[in-house]
Design an enzyme around this catalytic site. Structure first.
Site, PDB file in Angstrom:
ATOM      1  N   GLU A 257       1.245  -1.130   0.199  1.00 11.73           N
ATOM      2  CA  GLU A 257       0.412   0.236  -0.311  1.00 11.73           C
ATOM      3  C   GLU A 257       0.870   1.536  -0.479  1.00 11.73           C
ATOM      4  OE1 GLU A 257      -2.848  -0.017  -0.508  1.00 11.73           O
ATOM      5  OE2 GLU A 257      -4.011  -2.169   0.336  1.00 11.73           O
ATOM      6  N   CYS A 291      -2.388   8.746   2.167  1.00 10.40           N
ATOM      7  CA  CYS A 291      -2.401   8.337   0.996  1.00 10.40           C
ATOM      8  C   CYS A 291      -3.208   8.776  -0.077  1.00 10.40           C
ATOM      9  CB  CYS A 291      -2.058   7.434   0.949  1.00 10.40           C
ATOM     10  SG  CYS A 291      -2.539   6.103   1.822  1.00 10.40           S
TER      11      CYS A 291
END
Ligand code: ADP
Length: 485
Positions: A257, A291
């Site tokens: 990720e 993010c």
């Protein structure tokens, strides 16, 4: 367990094979308060030696753990969910102290983070395979799922609880044992979580925690060990690529990720007020240190001025300060480097021709603060559009039509999440098909949900966390061919 905060701050050490103990070399590193740079606590500085001990413990526990009844693993996760929820205030305070976010945001993270434990407590009993006739007849095909084996889980500092539970939850549910390596900037929350999960009944060796100031050395050593079968990482694309290369030696399974550069599209038919609400959420959740944070605002030229003015008004009204203080909306950034790099991006954007609508000036110390900032008229090729800002800055550019919007949205190496505001149903379908991102928020500024598959494409990585997909990352498939004639 009202002493959970005290426990995490009391230098409990490393959790290895069910025992809390000091690092072999006895070293410690300081955990700092980003609001003023003072020391909050010390954490054990685990070495490669400690990491191998932790992997030994995980390996020793693996076979028995894989054989436990799924319901038993589910019940432990459920008790963990109850434990985290019962101590929500302490977790929130700890997260706020070491990471800087406001208490309200930290409470939000506790709810979100705990939910991964509940979701995967429910998924633990839904792992299954299939049975089919071979198409040509004559045999039967059976598939079954098994835990992949001992895992290394590396988490970042921006969501110290939730990034841990969304890896630990599915690993426990699947029957994997693990070594967790929290970010050196925010190790305390993981220590508290490990204690809660231990008290929830997790057997010794299933969850091992190694804090360290030298993550690179630890992960390198563990990934060179063929007993480690899986690495799940959340962090920068740069480090993710190092780990992918490192995994080539023993071919560990990977979940990555990584970074993002989320476009936030506002079309001419959007409800602009709703888009501003969504923008505040997509931009300011976690002070922009996520993010999934909206990184580039691409707004149709007919509504850009209205959108910019409203967004600037909302951003200017936010109060910056210590995350634990009343009335504060925006906490400090994680460290001085973050402030400096964001300041540079804003200065360069203005130099490129952007207009500062609000913010843009670093306040005097102490602490690592940056004010909520809005820039309009940002040129397409300005650096701020090309990198992950990771802070409370909203750069706005305009587009003329849908093709241009899609081209610019996709014009990034990243592919984690995109947001779009439009009331045109056909357009929403076209966007979902044409945008090259793992996730799309349509008329919403928040996509994260434990029941949904979180993850990206391109340089944002691969693998999914949460949803039905999340547990698959921790399972491997065995196929059995059975002759029946
Ligand atoms: P960020 O930019 O969000 O700090 P990083 O990718 O640097 O992201 O850090 C994410 C996690 O990866 C942290 O736990 C950090 O300690 C760890 N880490 C950093 N460098 C390495 C490395 N070379 N190998 C393994 N883990 C690393």
């Amino acid at each position: 367990m009202s002493d959970l905060l005290e426990f995490a701050q009391s230098d409990p050490g490393l959790l290895i094979g069910g025992e809390w103990r000091e690092a072999h070399a006895g070293g410690r590193f300081a955990v700092l308060d980003p609001a003023d740079g003072t020391e909050l606590a010390k954490a054990a500085d685990g070495s490669v030696h400690d990491a191998v001990d932790a992997l030994d413990a995980a390996v020793a526990a693996q076979a028995a753990w894989a054989e436990t009844a799924p319901r038993e693993r589910g019940e432990i996760l459920r008790a963990g969910y109850a434990g985290v929820t019962a101590h929500a205030d302490e977790f929130a305070r700890l997260i706020s102290l070491e990471m800087g976010k406001t208490l309200a945001e930290a409470k939000g993270e506790v709810g979100y983070g705990a939910e991964f434990l509940r979701w995967f407590s429910e998924e633990a009993v839904r792992v299954h395979g299939r049975w089919m006739h071979a198409p040509a007849g004559g045999s039967r095909l059976l598939t079954m799922k098994k835990p992949v084996g001992p895992c290394l889980l590396i988490t970042p500092w921006n969501f110290p609880l939730a990034m841990a539970t969304r890896k630990i939850g599915p690993a426990i549910a699947a029957g994997c044992t693990m070594v967790v390596k929290p970010a050196e900037l925010t190790p305390l929350t993981t220590l508290a979580l490990a204690r809660v999960l231990t008290e929830a009944g997790l057997p010794p060796g299933v969850l091992n925690v190694v804090t360290t100031s030298d993550s690179a050395a630890l992960s390198k050593e563990l990934m060179a060990d063929d007993r480690l079968r899986k690495v799940s990482f959340t962090g920068s694309t740069e480090v993710g690529k190092i780990l992918v290369r490192q995994s080539a030696g023993e071919l560990q399974r990977l979940s990555m990720e990584l970074g993002g550069n989320a476009p936030f599209l506002v079309f001419e038919d959007a409800d602009v007020a709703a888009a501003v609400d969504g923008a505040m959420l997509a931009k300011m959740r976690n002070m922009g240190e996520a993010c999934t944070s909206a990184n580039r605002f691409l707004v149709h030229e007919s509504v850009a001025e209205e959108f910019g003015a409203r967004l600037a008004e909302r951003m200017a009204a936010l109060r910056t300060g210590r995350g634990q203080d009343d009335g504060v909306d925006v906490g400090p950034l994680i460290n001085p480097d973050a402030v400096e790099s964001i300041d540079q991006l804003v200065t360069d954007a203005v130099h490129d021709g952007a207009t500062l609508l609000t913010g843009g000036k670093v306040p005097d110390g102490p602490g690592y603060f940056y004010p909520p900032t809005v820039l309009s008229g940002v040129p397409e090729d300005s650096q701020i559009n090309g990198v992950e800002i990771f802070g409370p800055v909203a750069p706005i550019s305009t587009f003329a039509d849908e093709d241009e919007a899609v081209r610019r949205a996709n014009g990034t190496e990243y592919g984690l999440v995109a947001y779009a505001y439009t009331r045109d149903l056909a357009r929403t379908i076209r966007l979902a098909e044409r945008l090259e991102f793992g996730m799309l928020g349509l008329n919403t500024g928040l996509v994260s949900n434990p029941a949904a598959p979180f993850g990206g494409v391109k340089s944002s990585g691969f693998g999914r966390e949460g949803g039905f997909e999340g547990i698959e990352e921790y399972l491997s498939t065995t196929y059995v061919g059975i002759g029946v004639s």
